[in-house]
Design an enzyme around this catalytic site. Structure first.
Site, mmCIF file in Angstrom:
data_model
loop_
_atom_site.group_PDB
_atom_site.id
_atom_site.type_symbol
_atom_site.label_atom_id
_atom_site.label_comp_id
_atom_site.label_asym_id
_atom_site.label_seq_id
_atom_site.Cartn_x
_atom_site.Cartn_y
_atom_site.Cartn_z
ATOM 1 N N GLU A 1 -13.394 -0.126 17.382
ATOM 2 C CA GLU A 1 -14.344 -0.011 16.269
ATOM 3 C C GLU A 1 -15.598 -0.811 16.595
ATOM 4 O OE1 GLU A 1 -12.424 -0.919 12.530
ATOM 5 O OE2 GLU A 1 -10.773 0.433 12.958
ATOM 6 N N ASP B 1 -9.140 6.233 9.196
ATOM 7 C CA ASP B 1 -10.059 5.202 8.695
ATOM 8 C C ASP B 1 -10.146 4.041 9.683
ATOM 9 O OD1 ASP B 1 -11.756 4.041 6.645
ATOM 10 O OD2 ASP B 1 -10.109 2.654 6.209
ATOM 11 N N HIS C 1 -13.592 2.610 8.533
ATOM 12 C CA HIS C 1 -12.770 1.475 8.081
ATOM 13 C C HIS C 1 -13.184 0.992 6.686
ATOM 14 C CE1 HIS C 1 -10.067 -1.966 9.710
ATOM 15 N NE2 HIS C 1 -9.934 -1.846 8.397
ATOM 16 N N ILE C 2 -13.127 1.925 5.731
ATOM 17 C CA ILE C 2 -13.568 1.611 4.371
ATOM 18 C C ILE C 2 -12.408 1.430 3.401
ATOM 19 C CG2 ILE C 2 -15.850 2.682 4.542
ATOM 20 C CD1 ILE C 2 -14.630 5.197 3.187
ATOM 21 N N GLY C 3 -11.184 1.348 3.937
ATOM 22 C CA GLY C 3 -10.007 1.266 3.069
ATOM 23 C C GLY C 3 -10.128 0.253 1.940
ATOM 24 N N ALA C 4 -10.585 -0.941 2.271
ATOM 25 C CA ALA C 4 -10.669 -2.005 1.259
ATOM 26 C C ALA C 4 -12.098 -2.193 0.759
ATOM 27 C CB ALA C 4 -10.138 -3.307 1.836
ATOM 28 N N ILE D 1 0.831 -1.204 0.000
ATOM 29 C CA ILE D 1 0.000 0.000 0.000
ATOM 30 C C ILE D 1 0.866 1.254 0.000
ATOM 31 C CG2 ILE D 1 -1.785 1.280 1.250
ATOM 32 C CD1 ILE D 1 -2.767 -1.438 2.352
ATOM 33 N N ASP E 1 11.096 2.506 6.473
ATOM 34 C CA ASP E 1 10.653 1.135 6.704
ATOM 35 C C ASP E 1 11.710 0.448 7.550
ATOM 36 O OD1 ASP E 1 9.797 -1.696 6.356
ATOM 37 O OD2 ASP E 1 8.535 -0.899 4.761
HETATM 38 P P1 NAD Z 1 2.771 -4.907 3.656
HETATM 39 O O1 NAD Z 1 3.080 -6.071 4.520
HETATM 40 O O2 NAD Z 1 2.922 -5.035 2.186
HETATM 41 O O3 NAD Z 1 3.654 -3.657 4.142
HETATM 42 C C1 NAD Z 1 3.866 -3.322 5.487
HETATM 43 C C2 NAD Z 1 5.244 -2.676 5.599
HETATM 44 O O4 NAD Z 1 5.399 -2.141 6.916
HETATM 45 C C3 NAD Z 1 6.402 -3.658 5.383
HETATM 46 O O5 NAD Z 1 7.271 -3.191 4.385
HETATM 47 C C4 NAD Z 1 7.077 -3.714 6.757
HETATM 48 O O6 NAD Z 1 8.473 -3.926 6.697
HETATM 49 C C5 NAD Z 1 6.750 -2.338 7.290
HETATM 50 N N1 NAD Z 1 6.915 -2.212 8.739
HETATM 51 C C6 NAD Z 1 6.661 -3.122 9.705
HETATM 52 N N2 NAD Z 1 6.949 -2.614 10.918
HETATM 53 C C7 NAD Z 1 7.402 -1.355 10.706
HETATM 54 C C8 NAD Z 1 7.857 -0.323 11.570
HETATM 55 N N3 NAD Z 1 7.903 -0.476 12.903
HETATM 56 N N4 NAD Z 1 8.242 0.843 11.005
HETATM 57 C C9 NAD Z 1 8.204 1.018 9.670
HETATM 58 N N5 NAD Z 1 7.781 0.081 8.809
HETATM 59 C C10 NAD Z 1 7.383 -1.095 9.324
HETATM 60 O O7 NAD Z 1 1.283 -4.499 4.042
HETATM 61 P P2 NAD Z 1 0.267 -3.581 3.188
HETATM 62 O O8 NAD Z 1 -0.490 -4.434 2.242
HETATM 63 O O9 NAD Z 1 0.990 -2.413 2.656
HETATM 64 O O10 NAD Z 1 -0.735 -3.147 4.342
HETATM 65 C C11 NAD Z 1 -0.300 -2.388 5.455
HETATM 66 C C12 NAD Z 1 -1.344 -2.428 6.563
HETATM 67 O O11 NAD Z 1 -2.519 -1.735 6.141
HETATM 68 C C13 NAD Z 1 -1.866 -3.850 6.873
HETATM 69 O O12 NAD Z 1 -1.052 -4.502 7.816
HETATM 70 C C14 NAD Z 1 -3.249 -3.607 7.413
HETATM 71 O O13 NAD Z 1 -3.245 -3.564 8.832
HETATM 72 C C15 NAD Z 1 -3.624 -2.227 6.859
HETATM 73 N N6 NAD Z 1 -4.787 -2.300 5.955
HETATM 74 C C16 NAD Z 1 -5.869 -1.514 6.222
HETATM 75 C C17 NAD Z 1 -6.978 -1.539 5.390
HETATM 76 C C18 NAD Z 1 -8.173 -0.678 5.631
HETATM 77 O O14 NAD Z 1 -9.276 -1.090 5.320
HETATM 78 N N7 NAD Z 1 -8.019 0.526 6.147
HETATM 79 C C19 NAD Z 1 -6.979 -2.405 4.268
HETATM 80 C C20 NAD Z 1 -5.858 -3.184 4.017
HETATM 81 C C21 NAD Z 1 -4.766 -3.120 4.864
#
Ligand code: NAD
Length: 307
Positions: free
Chosen positions: A263, A258, A281-284, A153, A172
């Protein structure tokens, strides 16, 4: 076809059901199932599927004697007890691809809305107020966007924001994709430098012990007074009380959330503040993301069953 039985515990895109049934699996679609009912019947199933309503607990997994796969039709796995699953040799799978563009586009929209205060303008008109003078905004072009967590993301957001000529700063805990970094002219930084330099800060890390309250009062005090935080990751990553105080005292410029520590976030005191945008929480929650995630999960399950 396969003989396995599948329990779907949450509302998911119908394509998932269809693909599994087409492959001979026996599917129980129970989007309203309760915790107690899951505990009662989980031992009858080989595959258990959830989205976000249901949490698969240790207690459930201990009863899941015939379970081979737990699937989450989405990204975050914080609603599945992964340690308990591992102890019972159950594979836990998710669909990382589904939400990537949907969440990144939501963040872009929230940044634009923060910059121009569109939500506030809308609220004002409904209250018969014309806030034209008060709503002098800013533009995203040339501003610094700090992205915390450059996974699927975070990178998608970086590419979208670059198209608006924002400057992208990234942090990261693992090495950042070099091709991406080159493409967006990424400035790599440590967390403190990112926080001090960014006009917008968007968080894209999973919720872990190490990311709980990653942005707390102390971290917020180092940000620009005009900085705006966008959190679409998980509620626990941002300390909401600290955020409320910083926004109320004017030591932060704004926030868009979001996701929340609790929640549904009905009654959150953040709703008192005008410089905050709240979404449920509408991200996805897009047609495209849900159907993509359902397809990905169906394919993964079939592949695992084929061996
Ligand atoms: P991803 O696993 O592809 O990326 C997460 C990144 O965060 C990784 O590169 C990881 O190394 C990094 N990371 C971990 N700990 C860290 C820290 N302490 N500091 C900095 N970076 C760190 O995941 P993604 O697909 O990009 O999704 C990210 C998050 O978004 C998911 O874990 C989920 O909780 C959330 N999400 C929310 C919604 C929503 O509806 N709002 C939808 C999908 C995902």
């Amino acid at each position: 076809g396969f003989e396995d039985s599948v329990l779907i515990c949450d509302e998911v895109d119908p394509i998932l059901n269809k693909i599994l049934v087409d492959n001979g699996l026996k599917v129980s679609y129970e989007p309203e199932i309760t915790k107690e009912q899951i505990i009662e019947k989980i031992s009858n199933f080989n595959i258990v599927i959830v989205r976000s309503r249901t949490t698969i607990t240790k207690e459930m997994i201990e009863k899941a004697d015939n379970c081979k796969i737990i699937a989450r039709v989405g990204v975050g796995l914080d609603n599945v007890d992964q340690d308990a699953a591992k102890a019972k040799d159950i594979r836990v799978i998710n669909a990382v691809e589904g939400a990537m563009n949907a969440v990144a586009e939501l963040v872009l929209g929230l940044m634009l809305s923060l910059a121009r205060q569109t939500a506030r303008g809308d609220r004002a008109i409904r209250n018969e107020q014309w806030l034209k003078k008060e709503l002098k905004g800013t533009e995203l072009r040339g501003k610094y966007l700090g992205i915390i967590g450059l996974g699927n993301i975070g990178k998608r957001l970086g590419r979208l924001a670059r198209a608006l000529n924002m400057n992208i700063i990234g942090y990261d805990v693992i090495p950042i994709d070099e091709e991406f970094a080159k493409e967006v002219g990424l400035m790599k930084a440590d967390l403190n430098t990112l926080l001090q330099s960014s006009d917008y800060i968007s968080i894209h890390v999973p919720l872990l012990d190490s990311t709980y309250h990653l942005l707390d009062a102390e971290k917020m005090s180092t940000m620009k007074k005009t900085a705006k935080i966008i959190n679409t990751s998980r509620g626990g990553v941002v300390d909401e009380d600290a955020l409320y105080n910083a926004l109320k005292n004017g030591t932060l410029g704004g926030a868009a959330l979001d996701v929340f520590e609790k929640e549904p976030a009905i009654g959150t005191k953040l709703a008192e503040l005008d410089n905050v945008i709240l979404t449920p929480h509408i991200g996805a929650q897009t047609k495209e993301a849900q159907s993509l995630a359902a397809n990905v999960i169906a394919e993964k399950i079939i592949q695992i069953l084929r061996g």
